[in-house]
Design an enzyme around this catalytic site. Sequence first.
Site, PDB file in Angstrom:
ATOM      1  N   GLU A 103      -4.965   1.845   3.019  1.00 18.28           N
ATOM      2  CA  GLU A 103      -5.092   0.717   3.935  1.00 18.28           C
ATOM      3  C   GLU A 103      -3.850   0.602   4.821  1.00 18.28           C
ATOM      4  O   GLU A 103      -2.728   0.778   4.359  1.00 18.28           O
ATOM      5  CB  GLU A 103      -5.254  -0.555   3.095  1.00 18.28           C
ATOM      6  CG  GLU A 103      -5.188  -1.860   3.853  1.00 18.28           C
ATOM      7  CD  GLU A 103      -5.108  -3.061   2.925  1.00 18.28           C
ATOM      8  OE1 GLU A 103      -5.408  -4.166   3.393  1.00 18.28           O
ATOM      9  OE2 GLU A 103      -4.738  -2.892   1.751  1.00 18.28           O
ATOM     10  N   HIS A 104      -4.060   0.347   6.107  1.00 15.94           N
ATOM     11  CA  HIS A 104      -2.936   0.075   7.015  1.00 15.94           C
ATOM     12  C   HIS A 104      -2.582  -1.404   6.917  1.00 15.94           C
ATOM     13  O   HIS A 104      -3.449  -2.280   7.001  1.00 15.94           O
ATOM     14  CB  HIS A 104      -3.319   0.413   8.458  1.00 15.94           C
ATOM     15  CG  HIS A 104      -2.290  -0.047   9.459  1.00 15.94           C
ATOM     16  ND1 HIS A 104      -1.272   0.759   9.897  1.00 15.94           N
ATOM     17  CD2 HIS A 104      -2.138  -1.247  10.098  1.00 15.94           C
ATOM     18  CE1 HIS A 104      -0.530   0.083  10.762  1.00 15.94           C
ATOM     19  NE2 HIS A 104      -1.037  -1.133  10.896  1.00 15.94           N
ATOM     20  N   LEU A 105      -1.306  -1.697   6.745  1.00 12.09           N
ATOM     21  CA  LEU A 105      -0.824  -3.068   6.737  1.00 12.09           C
ATOM     22  C   LEU A 105       0.216  -3.245   7.831  1.00 12.09           C
ATOM     23  O   LEU A 105       1.086  -2.387   8.008  1.00 12.09           O
ATOM     24  CB  LEU A 105      -0.185  -3.400   5.382  1.00 12.09           C
ATOM     25  CG  LEU A 105      -1.099  -3.373   4.152  1.00 12.09           C
ATOM     26  CD1 LEU A 105      -0.290  -3.610   2.882  1.00 12.09           C
ATOM     27  CD2 LEU A 105      -2.198  -4.427   4.277  1.00 12.09           C
ATOM     28  N   ASP A 152      10.095   2.554  -8.399  1.00 15.34           N
ATOM     29  CA  ASP A 152      11.044   3.008  -7.365  1.00 15.34           C
ATOM     30  C   ASP A 152      11.287   1.868  -6.383  1.00 15.34           C
ATOM     31  O   ASP A 152      11.162   2.031  -5.169  1.00 15.34           O
ATOM     32  CB  ASP A 152      10.471   4.234  -6.647  1.00 15.34           C
ATOM     33  CG  ASP A 152      11.501   4.906  -5.731  1.00 15.34           C
ATOM     34  OD1 ASP A 152      12.717   4.701  -5.936  1.00 15.34           O
ATOM     35  OD2 ASP A 152      11.093   5.634  -4.801  1.00 15.34           O
TER      36      ASP A 152
END
Length: 280
Positions: free
Chosen positions: A89-91, A188
């Site tokens: 998904e692009h956020l 991380d």
Amino acid sequence: MEAKLKTELGTTMLKSTGHSGGGCISEGQSYDTDTGRVFVKINHKSEAKQMFDGEMASLDALLKTDTIKVPKPVKVIELDTGGCVLVMEHLDMRGLNKFSKHLGEQLADLHLHNKRLMEKFEKEQQTRNEWQDDWVTFFSQQRLQHQLNMVENSYGDREARELWAKLQLKIPQFFTDLEMVPALLHGDLWGGNVSECADGPVIFDPASFYGHSEFELGIAGMFGGFNRSFYSAYHEKIPKAPGFAERNQLYQLYHYLNHGNHFGGGYRGSTIGIMKKLLK
């Protein structure tokens, strides 16, 4: 690559948005598709599929806790020319700022998620199930010893070898009388892997596993990016246990070793310094 993406995603439209990004290891590019905008991470190395399969599993695990926002993973796709991509998904993200307190609260909720599940299960079963674990041995041997073996193979560092021979005997003392319930970790969580959207904080690029919640705060304190409100909100839910400062140094030791093995010997001074400090 774009033809392969179209086929694998089942889209007739695949248009670059001009949004790009990347880190030390992979490149990134956003595309508009028939079903919405996606972000594609690209890596051309032979081990890319194994790496992206792990990242997708990490994102799935974090997503299922419903505690903290992460990009929804879509698919891992092997490229015909070699390498692999991870589609997610692009956020629309920006630097972490006004949601630092929320991130601290939500990270604590993530670390408490497994404990709460266990408590719910015990209540439903009306029995007490004692979790048997050996985090100290796991961290010492599978994390620190592994990294030090790599240092030895690459540099033959006698001082590091001699310090480690003493330190590994002392490590159990840092965990005396400490109650630990395995927590799902991002793995991380440095400043470059956190951000925020309009509705709250986001974490990404995970390397998840189950372990001691304090491990997460080791790398978080090494490179900046987390302010006082983050730590205050986190420790409001998970207070510091006795010996926290020493264990935090121990967890940072792992990350300095790991960075040195990935990016070169510039982290040796920090590594040797922490081992000497912990042996005092």
